[in-house]
Design an enzyme around this catalytic site. Structure first.
Site, PDB file in Angstrom:
ATOM      1  N   SER A 144      31.968  43.247 -11.893  1.00  0.00           N
ATOM      2  CA  SER A 144      31.513  43.850 -13.156  1.00  0.00           C
ATOM      3  C   SER A 144      32.583  43.899 -14.230  1.00  0.00           C
ATOM      4  CB  SER A 144      30.986  45.261 -12.896  1.00  0.00           C
ATOM      5  OG  SER A 144      29.840  45.215 -12.078  1.00  0.00           O
ATOM      6  N   GLU A 198      99.833  33.728   1.089  1.00  0.00           N
ATOM      7  CA  GLU A 198      99.437  32.334   0.922  1.00  0.00           C
ATOM      8  C   GLU A 198     100.533  31.427   0.371  1.00  0.00           C
ATOM      9  OE1 GLU A 198      96.471  30.895   1.773  1.00  0.00           O
ATOM     10  OE2 GLU A 198      95.985  32.817   2.718  1.00  0.00           O
TER      11      GLU A 198
END
Length: 789
Positions: free
Chosen positions: A459, A93
Site C-alpha cells: 500500500s 637499527e
C-alpha cells in the site's frame, strides 16, 4: 727448463682465464646493478614522493566517518618525531647513521661472515637508508644481488637528501607489524597515542619491531617484547642517549602498568580492527561510487578526502532505532512462525526438493522448533568463536567436535533473520543524510538493502496511484467510490478479486478516507477509472525507474511492482519538495591530499537543477497535485493506519505525511513518510521473500514505530517546520460527506476538501447516495459480508 717453462705458461693461462672470468662476472654483476638502478628513476623525484595513505570520508559537519586503505598509514613530519624515538631506532637499527654515506662497510662485513658461516642470509648489515631503499624501490628479497642494488640506491639517496629527510621518509614507510605502515599508525595501535607524545620506553618497544614485527610484538609475545626492550635500553645507554640509572628506572616503571593495560587487548588486534566505521553501509555505497569514478588505486592509496551528505547524528539515530526494531521483530516473528504454518510458502520447498533429485543441491531446514532455533543461534553467534578457541587451545578433539557440529548445522540458513533498511533524503538539497542497509554490516552481511533490495511496497505504492488519478482530473480527494467486492477480468479471460486487509467493506468511501484506511478495493477502482498507462507513466516519472519495471494489470494498484527503499524515498521526497525534481546524492565533493578539488558532485547536481529550472522541466509532477497528495498523506498520519504509533506511542507531533505498506502474507512492512525537511523510508522483512513476519505484522506496527522514533530524535533541537500554503491552482471546496458530489439542499452533511483546478466534484448530490447505501447493504447481507459505517 722446458717443463718449468710449460708449467709457467699453463699457470699464466689459468690466471688469465680466472681474471677474464672474474672480470666477466664482475661486469655482469655491475651491469645488473646498473640496469636495476636505472629502473629506479623515482630517486630523482623522491622529494615529491607521496606514500600510500588512506582515503578519509567525512560527514556533512566534517566529522570522520571512515577510512579506506590497503595499508594503514598516517604521515608524520620530522618536526613531530620525538628525540627519544629517533634515539631508540638509531641505537637499534643504525648506530652510525649520522656518519656513514648510506652504507656501513663494517656492518656489511660482520653480516657477511655470519651469513657465510650459516650458509644463508641470517643477518643484515643494512643501514636505515638501505632499509628505506628496500621499502621504496625493491621487493625485499634476501639475496646478495638485491643487497648490492639496495646499497647503490642508498648511496644515491644519501646524495639527494639530508639526514632529517631520510629519517622522515623512513619513519613514514617502515612496516611495524599488525598492519601498521609508518610510525604514526603503530603508535596509535600499541599505545593509543600521537607520535609526538611517545616516551622513551614506548619508543624502545617500537624500535624492536622493524627486524621482527611479530616476534617482538607486545600483543603477540609480551615476554619477548619485555626482554628485547631491556636490550634496546642498554644500547641507548651505550650510545649515551640515557644513563644507566635512568634506563633502569624507565624499565621498572613502564612494564607493570603496560602489561595490565594490554591484558584486555586480543592478540589478533591490528591497525584494521581498531578502525571504526561509523556508517558501514553508507561507506560501502560511497566506496563503490569513488572506485567507479577514480579507480581503485586512487581510492585506496592516494589519500583522497571525501566530503559527503551524511549527517552522523541522524545516522546514529537511524542505526539505533532500526537495529532495535529489527531485534524486536525478530523475536516476534520467530515466535509467530513457530506455530504459524503459513510463515513459509511450503510449495517453494517442494519445488526445491524436486530440483534436488536432478541436481546436487544442499538440504534446507525449514522447521522452527526450539531445538532448531538453538542450533541457529549457535551457527550465528558461537560457531566461529568455538573454532578459534579450539585452535588456540591446541585441543584436536574439541576442534573435531566443532567441525562435526558445523557440518550438521550447515543446512540451517544464517540469513533467516529479520532484516531492514532505513534511508533519509533532504528534499530541497537531495542530500542522503541517513543510510542504513541492514541489521549489521559484516563479511557475510554486506547486502545494502536500502539501495539494492527490490521488494513489493504494498500500500505504500498507493500515493502514486492516487497521484496519477488527481493529475488526470478523473478523480479528486472528495470523490466517493464503492468499497464492495470487485472482480477484474484480464484480456485473456483470467479473473482476479482483491480483498481488503481486514476482509470487510465500508460501502461508499471518499478518496481521502480510503487512502487513510488503506482500502485496497478503492485503489483498484481508481486503476479501473484512469487505466494502467497513466499510473505507470506517473510512477516511472516520480520514482525515476523505467516503465518496463511495471506490469499493466490491476494488482499494480496494490503495489506488486518491486522497488528499492532508495527509489521509494526519491518518490516521497518529490512530494515533500512540492513536485520539484529531487536528485539524491551521497558525495558533495572530493579533494586530493594537497587540497586540490577533483570533483564537485554537489555543484554538478546544482547545475542540472538550474538547467531544469531554465527549461521548465524542474516540476516532475504539478505542484498542485503534489500539494493535494501531501494533504491526503497528512490524513493518513493523523487519522489513518499509523496514527496510534506515530502520534500516540512515539509522540511525534511535527507536520508530516506518509503511507504504510504491507504485502501479502505479511512478507514486507513499510513506512514511507516525510516532513517539510526530510523524506525517510523504513522497510522491514526477511531477505528470503517467501518468509513471513507473522500474522498481522503490518507496516503500521512494524515499520512506522522505527520511522517515528527516528524522526522524533532528529527533530530534537530542530525548529518546527510546517507545510507551506497551497500553491496557485489549489482551492478549498466542499462535497457531500456521503456521496462525494457537489453539495445540494439534499445533503445531510457537508465537508471541506482540497481540489486542483479542473478537478473538482464531477456530480451534484441528489440524495441517491442513501439509495446506493441501501443497495450495498442488501447485497452484502446476501453474501454474508459486513458493511462498516
Amino acid at each position: 727448463m722446458k717443463p718449468i717453462f710449460n708449467d709457467y705458461i699453463m699457470r699464466l693461462r689459468a690466471g688469465f682465464v680466472i681474471i677474464m672470468l672474474v672480470s666477466l662476472m664482475g661486469g655482469l654483476v655491475f651491469g645488473y646493478i646498473l640496469s636495476e638502478v636505472r629502473n629506479f628513476s623515482g630517486i630523482e623525484s623522491l622529494k615529491k614522493f607521496q606514500p600510500s595513505i588512506p582515503t578519509k570520508i567525512y560527514d556533512v559537519n566534517g566529522e570522520l566517518i571512515a577510512e579506506l586503505f590497503h595499508q594503514k598509514r598516517d604521515l608524520v613530519s620530522y618536526q613531530n618525531l620525538p628525540q627519544p624515538l629517533i634515539n631508540a631506532f638509531l641505537a637499534t637499527e643504525d648506530q652510525s647513521f649520522y656518519s656513514h654515506i648510506g652504507v656501513n662497510p663494517m656492518a656489511i662485513v660482520r653480516a657477511m661472515l655470519k651469513n657465510i658461516a650459516a650458509g644463508r642470509i641470517v643477518q643484515g648489515g643494512s643501514t636505515i637508508t638501505q632499509q628505506l631503499a628496500k621499502r621504496l624501490f625493491t621487493e625485499g628479497e634476501r639475496t646478495y644481488a638485491r643487497k648490492a642494488v639496495e646499497a647503490v640506491l642508498a648511496l644515491q639517496i644519501e646524495k639527494k637528501f639530508t639526514k632529517q629527510e631520510i629519517l622522515e621518509m623512513y619513519f613514514n614507510q617502515i612496516y611495524l607489524g599488525r598492519g601498521c605502515y609508518g610510525i604514526s599508525s603503530a603508535a596509535k595501535l600499541f599505545f593509543d597515542k600521537d607520535v609526538k607524545t611517545l616516551n622513551v620506553a614506548e619508543s624502545a618497544v617500537l624500535a624492536a619491531l622493524p627486524s621482527a614485527p611479530e616476534a617482538y610484538s607486545p600483543l603477540m609475545d609480551t615476554h619477548a617484547a619485555y626482554e628485547k626492550n631491556r636490550d634496546i635500553l642498554n644500547r641507548m645507554v651505550d650510545m649515551d642517549f640515557l644513563t644507566r640509572e635512568r634506563a633502569d628506572e624507565i624499565y621498572r616503571s613502564f612494564w607493570p602498568e603496560y602489561v595490565q593495560k594490554i591484558k584486555t587487548e586480543y592478540p589478533t588486534k591490528t591497525a584494521y580492527t581498531r578502525e571504526v566505521d561509523k556508517a558501514p553501509y553508507f561507506t560501502d555505497y560511497v566506496r563503490q561510487i569513488l572506485v567507479s569514478r577514480f579507480g581503485e588505486d586512487a581510492v585506496y592509496n592516494e589519500g583522497l578526502n571525501v566530503y559527503t551528505t551524511l549527517n552522523l547524528k541522524r545516522q546514529r539515530a537511524g542505526q539505533k532505532y532500526l537495529q532495535t526494531g529489527i531485534e524486536k521483530q525478530d523475536d516476534i516473528s520467530a515466535k509467530a512462525n513457530q506455530y504459524y504454518s503459513n510463515a513459509v510458502d511450503r510449495g517453494l520447498f517442494s519445488a526445491y526438493s524436486r530440483l534436488r533429485t536432478i541436481f546436487s543441491l544442499p538440504s534446507v531446514l525449514v522447521k522452527n522448533d526450539l531445538e532448531t532455533r538453538f542450533k541457529k543461534r549457535m551457527v550465528d553467534n558461537l560457531n566461529d568463536s568455538l573454532e578459534v578457541l579450539s585452535l588456540i587451545s591446541g585441543a584436536p578433539s574439541v576442534h573435531r567436535h566443532v567441525q562435526t557440529f558445523r557440518e550438521i548445522t550447515s543446512g540451517i540458513s544464517t540469513t533467516l533473520n529479520v532484516e531492514g533498511a532505513l534511508i533519509a533524503i533532504e528534499p530541497q538539497s537531495g542530500y542522503i543524510t541517513t543510510l542504513v542497509g541492514g541489521s549489521g554490516f559484516s563479511v557475510d552481511n554486506q547486502f545494502n538493502r536500502a539501495i539494492q533490495a527490490r521488494r513489493q511496497p504494498g500500500s505504500a505504492f498507493k500515493p502514486y496511484v492516487y497521484g496519477a488519478g488527481i493529475e488526470s482530473r478523473l478523480i479528486n480527494a472528495g470523490m466517493a467510490l464503492p468499497d464492495a467486492p470487485i472482480m477484474d477480468i484480464d484480456g485473456e479471460g483470467g479473473s482476479w478479486s482483491p480483498d481488503n486487509y481486514e476482509g470487510d467493506y465500508m460501502g461508499l468511501v471518499r478518496v481521502r478516507k480510503a487512502l487513510a484506511a488503506s482500502i485496497n478495493i478503492i485503489s483498484v477502482r481508481i486503476f479501473d477509472i484512469i487505466g494502467a498507462d497513466r499510473i505507470i507513466e506517473y510512477a516511472s516519472r516520480v520514482l525515476k525507474v523505467p516503465e518496463t519495471r511495471f506490469h499493466p494489470n490491476p494488482s499494480l494498484a496494490l503495489g506488486t511492482t518491486e522497488v528499492t527503499p532508495f527509489e521509494m524515498a526519491t518518490g516521497y521526497a518529490t512530494y515533500a519538495n512540492r513536485g520539484r525534481e529531487v536528485i539524491p546524492f551521497a558525495i558533495r565533493y572530493v579533494v586530493d591530499r594537497d587540497g586540490i578539488e577533483l570533483a564537485n558532485i554537489e555543484e554538478e547536481v546544482g547545475n542540472v537543477i538550474a538547467a531544469k529550472e531554465e527549461d521548465g522541466s524542474i516540476q516532475v509532477i504539478p505542484e498542485d497535485v503534489a500539494y493535494v497528495m501531501t494533504s491526503l498523506m497528512e490524513g493518513v498520519v493523523n487519522s489513518g493506519t499509523p496514527t496510534r504509533t506515530i502520534r500516540g506511542e512515539a509522540k511525534f507531533y511535527q507536520d508530516c505525511a506518509g503511507k504504510t505498506g504491507t504485502t501479502s502474507n505479511w512478507t514486507d512492512a513499510w513506512f514511507c513518510g516525510f516532513t517539510p525537511d526530510i523524506a525517510a523510508v523504513v522497510w522491514v522483512g526477511y531477505d528470503k521473500p517467501f518468509m513471513s513476519l507473522g500474522k498481522h505484522q503490518a507496516g503500521a506496527s512494524v515499520a512506522a514505530p522505527i520511522w517515528a522514533r527516528y524522526m522524533k530524535e532528529i527533530y530534537n533541537g530542530m525548529k518546527e517546520s510546517k507545510f507551506g500554503p497551497p500553491p496557485p491552482g489549489v482551492y478549498h471546496g466542499a462535497v457531500c460527506a456521503y456521496s462525494g458530489c457537489a453539495p445540494s439542499e439534499k445533503c445531510t452533511k457537508i465537508v471541506s476538501e482540497l481540489f486542483v483546478q479542473g478537478g473538482g466534484p464531477r456530480c451534484k448530490c441528489n440524495g441517491e447516495h442513501m439509495q446506493m447505501k441501501s443497495i450495498l447493504e442488501r447485497y452484502m447481507e446476501k453474501e454474508g459480508l459486513v458493511l462498516e459505517e
